[in-house]
Scaffold this motif. Structure first.
Motif, PDB file in Angstrom:
ATOM      1  N   MET A  44       0.826  -1.205   0.000  1.00 59.07           N
ATOM      2  CA  MET A  44       0.000   0.000   0.000  1.00 59.07           C
ATOM      3  C   MET A  44       0.861   1.256   0.000  1.00 59.07           C
ATOM      4  SD  MET A  44      -2.977  -1.311   2.640  1.00 59.07           S
ATOM      5  CE  MET A  44      -3.969   0.185   2.580  1.00 59.07           C
ATOM      6  N   TYR A  45       1.925   1.264   0.805  1.00 58.20           N
ATOM      7  CA  TYR A  45       2.781   2.451   0.881  1.00 58.20           C
ATOM      8  C   TYR A  45       3.625   2.623  -0.391  1.00 58.20           C
ATOM      9  CZ  TYR A  45       1.818   3.768   5.723  1.00 58.20           C
ATOM     10  OH  TYR A  45       1.213   4.211   6.873  1.00 58.20           O
ATOM     11  N   GLU A  46       4.082   1.547  -0.975  1.00 57.34           N
ATOM     12  CA  GLU A  46       4.951   1.676  -2.141  1.00 57.34           C
ATOM     13  C   GLU A  46       4.175   1.987  -3.412  1.00 57.34           C
ATOM     14  OE1 GLU A  46       7.494  -1.713  -2.498  1.00 57.34           O
ATOM     15  OE2 GLU A  46       8.867  -1.007  -0.937  1.00 57.34           O
ATOM     16  N   THR A  47       2.921   1.549  -3.482  1.00 58.99           N
ATOM     17  CA  THR A  47       2.122   1.780  -4.696  1.00 58.99           C
ATOM     18  C   THR A  47       1.140   2.928  -4.548  1.00 58.99           C
ATOM     19  OG1 THR A  47       0.465   0.148  -3.989  1.00 58.99           O
ATOM     20  CG2 THR A  47       2.313  -0.649  -5.318  1.00 58.99           C
ATOM     21  N   GLY A  48       0.962   3.431  -3.307  1.00 58.20           N
ATOM     22  CA  GLY A  48      -0.030   4.480  -3.091  1.00 58.20           C
ATOM     23  C   GLY A  48      -1.451   3.942  -3.185  1.00 58.20           C
ATOM     24  N   LEU A  49      -1.666   2.703  -2.750  1.00 56.66           N
ATOM     25  CA  LEU A  49      -2.977   2.072  -2.824  1.00 56.66           C
ATOM     26  C   LEU A  49      -3.855   2.563  -1.665  1.00 56.66           C
ATOM     27  CD1 LEU A  49      -4.577  -0.046  -4.465  1.00 56.66           C
ATOM     28  CD2 LEU A  49      -3.807  -1.758  -2.805  1.00 56.66           C
ATOM     29  N   PHE A  56      16.941  -7.288  -7.365  1.00 58.65           N
ATOM     30  CA  PHE A  56      17.416  -7.803  -8.648  1.00 58.65           C
ATOM     31  C   PHE A  56      17.314  -6.726  -9.728  1.00 58.65           C
ATOM     32  CE2 PHE A  56      16.995 -10.002 -12.694  1.00 58.65           C
ATOM     33  CZ  PHE A  56      18.062 -10.893 -12.627  1.00 58.65           C
ATOM     34  N   HIS A  57      16.205  -5.975  -9.721  1.00 61.18           N
ATOM     35  CA  HIS A  57      15.979  -4.974 -10.759  1.00 61.18           C
ATOM     36  C   HIS A  57      16.362  -3.561 -10.316  1.00 61.18           C
ATOM     37  CE1 HIS A  57      13.937  -7.735 -13.488  1.00 61.18           C
ATOM     38  NE2 HIS A  57      13.305  -8.239 -12.450  1.00 61.18           N
ATOM     39  N   GLY A  58      16.553  -3.339  -9.002  1.00 58.61           N
ATOM     40  CA  GLY A  58      16.911  -2.007  -8.533  1.00 58.61           C
ATOM     41  C   GLY A  58      15.810  -0.988  -8.700  1.00 58.61           C
ATOM     42  N   VAL A  59      14.563  -1.373  -8.447  1.00 61.79           N
ATOM     43  CA  VAL A  59      13.429  -0.463  -8.610  1.00 61.79           C
ATOM     44  C   VAL A  59      12.988   0.084  -7.254  1.00 61.79           C
ATOM     45  CG1 VAL A  59      12.618  -1.582 -10.701  1.00 61.79           C
ATOM     46  CG2 VAL A  59      11.819  -2.418  -8.502  1.00 61.79           C
ATOM     47  N   ASP A  60      12.222   1.188  -7.289  1.00 60.86           N
ATOM     48  CA  ASP A  60      11.655   1.799  -6.081  1.00 60.86           C
ATOM     49  C   ASP A  60      12.724   2.133  -5.044  1.00 60.86           C
ATOM     50  OD1 ASP A  60       9.184   1.517  -7.252  1.00 60.86           O
ATOM     51  OD2 ASP A  60       8.723  -0.360  -6.230  1.00 60.86           O
ATOM     52  N   ASN A  61      13.852   2.681  -5.498  1.00 57.60           N
ATOM     53  CA  ASN A  61      14.936   3.139  -4.624  1.00 57.60           C
ATOM     54  C   ASN A  61      15.648   1.999  -3.887  1.00 57.60           C
ATOM     55  OD1 ASN A  61      14.521   5.941  -5.182  1.00 57.60           O
ATOM     56  ND2 ASN A  61      12.757   5.905  -3.797  1.00 57.60           N
ATOM     57  N   TYR A  62      15.487   0.776  -4.360  1.00 60.47           N
ATOM     58  CA  TYR A  62      16.261  -0.344  -3.819  1.00 60.47           C
ATOM     59  C   TYR A  62      17.552  -0.455  -4.632  1.00 60.47           C
ATOM     60  CZ  TYR A  62      12.266  -2.075  -1.121  1.00 60.47           C
ATOM     61  OH  TYR A  62      11.242  -2.216  -0.222  1.00 60.47           O
ATOM     62  N   LEU A  63      18.654  -0.693  -3.937  1.00 58.98           N
ATOM     63  CA  LEU A  63      19.929  -0.838  -4.629  1.00 58.98           C
ATOM     64  C   LEU A  63      19.974  -2.153  -5.393  1.00 58.98           C
ATOM     65  CD1 LEU A  63      22.501   0.359  -1.932  1.00 58.98           C
ATOM     66  CD2 LEU A  63      21.622   1.636  -3.869  1.00 58.98           C
TER      67      LEU A  63
END
Length: 801
Positions: free
Chosen positions: A539-544, A577-584
C-alpha cells in the motif's frame, strides 16, 4: 658474452633479450636519478688495492644509443663491466644489456669511457601493429664493476645508478621498414593513440550497502573475494597470510540473542568446507564468539566478556593485527562507545580471504542472527581504529523507522498480553451469584466482596493506543487460543485484527477508506501477524488508498521478510534484482532472498498446515485450464465422484488430490481425500494410489501414522514398476533405517527409470559424504546429479545447482 665492447649488439642477442621480457608488464613509475659508489668484498692483503674505483659521471635513459659516461681507475690489469637490469611489477632482475672491456696499460690513472646502450624493442618503442605489448618498466638501473685478472670471483669496486625511465606513450614508434595494407593501417591508426586507464583499486570492500532482514535461519549473503589486480596490493595481501591485518565493520540490529549455541554474523568457509579466519558468531547469552584458524592447522576461539545490545542499532568493529585481535561496539550514529576488548595470542594466525567464501548471516552450517544488518565494510589490508573507519549507517531513514517500529510494537504486545490475561480471567471466573447451600449463602453475605481485575493503563496510554484498545474491545474473546504460549496468543490476536480489517478493505468502499484502516494493519503487524506487514508495504509503495511513502514501504517489507512472510521475501528479491523503487541493485542480496523463498516453497509443498491449500497458476487466457475449474456441485467434480465410486482408479486418484490440496476450485477436505486414497490403494491396488496413501501414512497427514502398512503399500507399488515408489523405498531406508547402501541401490534404480527425485537424492548422498564406498564429500558428482534433476524440473535440484 665475449670480450667485445658491445656484447649485446648482434641482432639475435637483442631478440633473445626481447623474448626474456615478453612477460613484463607494470605501472608507470619513474624513479629519480641516484648515484652510489662503494667498496665491496674485502680481499687478502696481497690483492687488495684501495685506489681502485668506478662510478658513473652521467646516466642516460631507456632509449637506444643513450650515452653513459663511466670513470674508473685500475691499480693492476683489470676487467671493467657494465650491466643494465630492468624490472616491472611482474618480473624483476632481467638483464637487458651487458658490456665489458679490459685495461692492461693505463694503470693507476683515472680514465673515462663512454658507452652507448642498446635495448630490446619492447623497452624503447611504443605499441604498434608489430610490437603488441611494450613493457611498462618499474625500475632500470646500471651496475658497473672492476675485477682484477686472475681473481675474477672478487670485485674490488662497483657502482650503481638508475636510468631515467621513458614511459610507453613518450616513446617513438619503430620504423619496421615494412608497409601495412591500407585497411589494416586505417584500423590501427584509429586505436593507436588511445591511452589505457588503469582503474583505481584499494583494499576497501563494501560487503553490504542496504539493510538486510536476517530471519535467524540457515540463510545468508554469500560473498567471494578476488585477488587484487594491483600487484602491490596483492603482494601485501599474500605477505599477510601469516600476519593478518584487516578490519570488518558491521552495523547490526538484534531482536533476540541466539536460540542455538551459536548464530552467524560473519564467517569464512574455506574450499574444504571448513571454518577459516575470521568467524564472528553470536552466543545464547549475547556475547561475541570469535574464531580463527592457526598456521599449524588447528582452530582457536575466544569469547567476549560483554554482550551485544538488543533492539538498538550498533556497530561492531573487529580488527586483526597480527597476533592481536580487538573488538569494539558502538551504539547509534554518534558511535557512543559501548564496549571494547582485546585478545593476544602466541600462535600465528593463518588468513587467506580469497580462499573459499564469506557469509553474512547464516549458512548451511550455522543459523543466522535474528534481526537486521546495516552496512558492512571490509578493510582487507589494514587494522584500523574507530576514527579511521568510514562506515556510516546505510539508508538512515529506513533504519530509524526500524528502531521506532520495534519500540512501538513492544508497547503493543505488552498491552495485548495484559488485556488478554484480564479478559481471560474475567471469563473463567464464576459469575453465578445464586446460593446453592447455607454456607455459600453466608459467604456471599458476610465474606469479602468479589474484586474485578481493572485495566492498569492511564488515560495518556489509552489515548496513545486508542485504536488498539478499540479493536481489543470489539473483539470476540469467547473463542480462546488453543496455545498457552504468550507469543502465540499475541500472534493469534494479530490474525483476528487482520482478518477483520481485510474484510473492510475488500468491501466495495474499502480502498476509499484505506487510510483509516492503516492503524489496524500496523497493530496486526506489531502483534506478529506479518501478512499485515506485506499489505502495508504494498500500500505504501504503490499508493494504494494512501500517499506513496517509500520509507514505510521498505520498513514493512524488511519487517515482513525478517519474520519469513513469503511474499515479502519474494518482493525484496525482485526489488534488489531490478533495482526499482529506490532499492539498490544487489544480486547477491537478491539471490539470498530468492533462495530463501525457494527453500520455503519446497518445505510448504511437503508440509500441510491446517487449511493450507495448494496454490495453482491459472492464466485467464488458458481456456482449457479455466474449463477444468469446478466446485463440489460442478459437473467435473460430480462426474469424477461417480466414476470413483464405480472403482475407476484415475478418478479416485484425481478426486483425492483435489480434496487433499484444494485444487481446481474445490474446497479442501482432508478426511474425504484420505477415504479415496484408502479405497483406491486397498481395494483397487492401484500403484499410484498405493504410493500416495503410503506417503500420507508415513507422514501422518490427516491420518494416524502407520509405518508398517505404509511400507507394505510402498513395496507393492514399487514391485509394480512405479518409479515414485522405488524412490519412496529409498527414502524410507535413508530416513528411518539409515541404510545408505539400500537407499543408494534403490535411488540408482529410480534414476534409471527417469525419476528426478531419485536423481536428486543421489546428489544429496554425494554432497553429504554418505554414498556407499565414498566416505568423503564429492561436490562435483553431487552437482552433476542436481543438474540432471533440475533439467527434469526438480525445484530443489535447481536451487542447489
Amino acid at each position: 658474452p665475449g670480450r667485445s665492447r658491445t656484447t649485446m649488439s648482434p641482432e639475435h642477442r637483442r631478440d633473445l633479450g626481447c623474448l626474456l621480457l615478453l612477460l613484463l608488464t607494470g605501472t608507470c613509475l619513474v624513479p629519480s636519478f641516484s648515484k652510489e659508489t662503494t667498496a665491496v668484498t674485502e680481499l687478502s692483503s696481497q690483492h687488495l688495492n684501495y685506489t681502485d674505483f668506478v662510478h658513473f659521471i652521467s646516466a642516460g635513459n631507456t632509449m637506444n644509443d643513450s650515452e653513459v659516461s663511466v670513470q674508473y681507475l685500475c691499480s693492476s690489469p683489470c676487467i671493467v663491466s657494465i650491466e643494465v637490469v630492468a624490472s616491472s611489477e611482474f618480473r624483476t632482475g632481467i638483464s637487458v644489456f651487458k658490456n665489458r672491456w679490459m685495461n692492461h696499460r693505463h694503470l693507476n690513472v683515472s680514465r673515462t669511457r663512454k658507452v652507448f646502450l642498446k635495448f630490446p624493442s619492447i623497452m624503447i618503442y611504443r605499441d604498434d601493429y608489430f610490437i603488441k605489448h611494450s613493457v611498462i618498466l618499474r625500475s632500470v638501473f646500471m651496475k658497473a664493476g672492476i675485477i682484477h685478472k686472475g681473481i675474477e670471483e672478487h670485485r674490488v669496486a662497483e657502482a650503481v645508478a638508475s636510468l631515467q625511465i621513458v614511459t610507453p606513450f613518450e616513446r617513438p614508434f619503430k620504423d619496421h621498414k615494412k608497409c601495412l595494407a591500407w585497411n589494416i593501417e586505417v584500423i590501427w591508426k584509429l586505436k593507436a593513440n588511445r591511452i589505457p586507464q588503469c582503474s583505481y583499486e584499494d583494499d576497501v570492500t563494501q560487503l553490504l550497502s542496504f539493510p538486510y532482514a536476517s530471519s535467524g535461519e540457515k540463510n545468508g549473503i554469500v560473498k567471494k573475494l578476488a585477488r587484487f589486480q594491483n600487484w602491490e596490493l596483492e603482494a601485501i595481501r599474500q605477505r599477510h597470510a601469516e600476519y593478518p591485518m584487516f578490519t570488518i565493520s558491521a552495523w547490526l540490529y538484534l531482536l533476540h540473542y541466539c536460540k542455538s549455541p551459536l548464530c552467524g554474523i560473519v564467517h569464512h568457509i574455506d574450499p574444504n568446507n571448513m571454518y577459516a579466519t575470521p568467524l564472528l558468531f553470536l552466543t545464547e547469552e549475547g556475547h561475541a564468539h570469535i574464531q580463527m584458524q592457526l598456521v599449524n592447522g588447528t582452530d582457536l576461539a575466544v569469547k567476549t566478556l560483554f554482550s551485544f545490545p538488543l533492539k538498538r542499532w550498533f556497530r561492531i568493529d573487529l580488527a586483526f593485527h597480527g597476533r592481536e585481535i580487538t573488538v569494539k561496539t558502538h551504539i547509534g550514529e554518534d558511535l557512543q562507545s559501548h564496549h571494547q576488548q582485546s585478545f593476544s595470542f602466541k600462535e600465528e594466525i593463518f588468513f587467506n580471504d580469497t580462499s573459499g567464501y564469506f557469509v553474512l548471516g547464516g549458512s548451511k552450517y550455522v543459523s543466522g542472527v535474528e534481526g537486521f544488518f546495516g552496512s558492512v565494510k571490509y578493510y582487507r589490508l589494514r587494522a584500523l581504529e574507530t576514527e579511521e573507519i568510514v562506515n556510516p549507517l546505510a539508508d538512515k531513514k529506513t533504519t530509524e523507522q526500524i528502531d521506532l517500529y520495534y519500540k512501538r510494537c513492544t508497547g503493543v504486545q505488552e498491552i495485548v498480553q495484559v488485556y488478554e490475561y484480564i479478559v481471560r480471567k474475567g471469563l473463567t471466573s464464576s459469575t453465578d451469584c445464586i446460593s446453592h447451600n447455607y454456607y455459600s449463602s453466608l459467604n456471599n453475605r458476610y465474606g469479602d466482596m468479589p474484586v474485578c481485575l481493572a485495566f492498569p493503563w492511564g488515560r495518556e496510554m489509552m489515548n496513545e493506543y486508542c485504536n488498539l484498545f478499540n479493536l481489543l474491545h470489539e473483539m470476540d474473546w469467547s473463542l480462546s487460543s488453543a496455545s498457552e504460549d504468550p507469543h502465540d496468543i499475541v500472534v493469534e490476536i494479530g490474525r483476528k485484527i487482520f482478518e477483520k480489517t481485510a474484510q473492510k478493505l475488500f468491501s466495495r468502499a474499502g480502498l476509499n477508506d484505506a487510510a483509516s484502516l492503516i492503524p489496524a494493519l500496523m497493530d496486526s503487524s506489531c502483534c506478529g501477524y506479518h501478512k499485515a506487514s506485506y499489505y502495508l508495504a504494498v500500500m505504501y509503495e504503490t499508493g494504494l488508498g494512501v500517499a506513496v511513502d517509500p520509507v514505510q514501504g521498505r520498513l514493512y517489507s524488511l519487517v515482513g521478510a525478517q519474520e519469513d512472510e513469503r511474499l515479502a521475501v519474494m518482493k525484496l528479491g525482485y526489488k534488489h534484482f531490478h533495482g526499482v523503487d529506490n532499492y539498490l541493485v544487489d544480486w547477491d542480496l537478491s539471490y539470498t532472498y530468492y533462495s530463501n523463498i525457494a527453500r520455503k516453497t519446497t518445505e510448504d509443498h511437503q508440509t500441510v498446515h491446517g487449511e493450507q491449500a495448494y496454490v495453482e497458476t491459472i492464466r485467464l487466457t488458458d481456456d482449457e485450464m479455466l474449463k477444468a475449474q469446478t466446485k463440489e456441485n460442478g459437473d467435473i467434480f460430480l462426474w469424477l465422484k461417480h466414476e470413483a465410486a464405480r472403482g475407476d482408479a484415475f478418478a479416485q486418484q484425481r478426486l483425492a488430490q483435489m480434496l487433499f490440496w484444494g485444487l481446481q476450485g474445490v474446497s479442501k477436505n482432508t478426511e474425504a481425500a484420505i477415504a479415496w486414497y484408502r479405497k483406491g490403494a486397498l481395494e483397487n491396488e492401484d500403484p499410484l494410489l498405493m504410493y500416495d496413501y503410503a506417503i500420507v501414512l508415513f507422514k501422518g497427514q490427516g491420518v494416524t501414522k502407520n509405518q508398517r502398512l505404509a511400507l507394505q503399500l510402498m513395496r507393492k507399488a514399487a514391485s509394480k514398476g512405479l518409479p515414485q515408489a522405488v524412490n519412496g523405498l529409498g527414502w524410507y531406508y535413508h530416513t528411518f533405517k539409515k541404510d545408505y547402501v539400500k537407499a543408494a541401490k534403490l535411488w540408482r534404480k529410480g534414476d534409471k527409470m527417469g525419476n528426478e527425485d531419485s536423481t536428486y537424492n543421489l546428489g544429496t548422498l554425494y554432497l553429504d559424504g554418505l554414498y556407499p564406498g565414498q566416505p568423503e564429500r564429492n561436490e562435483t558428482l553431487a552437482f552433476e546429479y542436481f543438474h540432471r534433476a533440475s533439467i527434469g524440473g526438480h525445484l530443489e535440484g535447481t536451487i542447489l545447482c
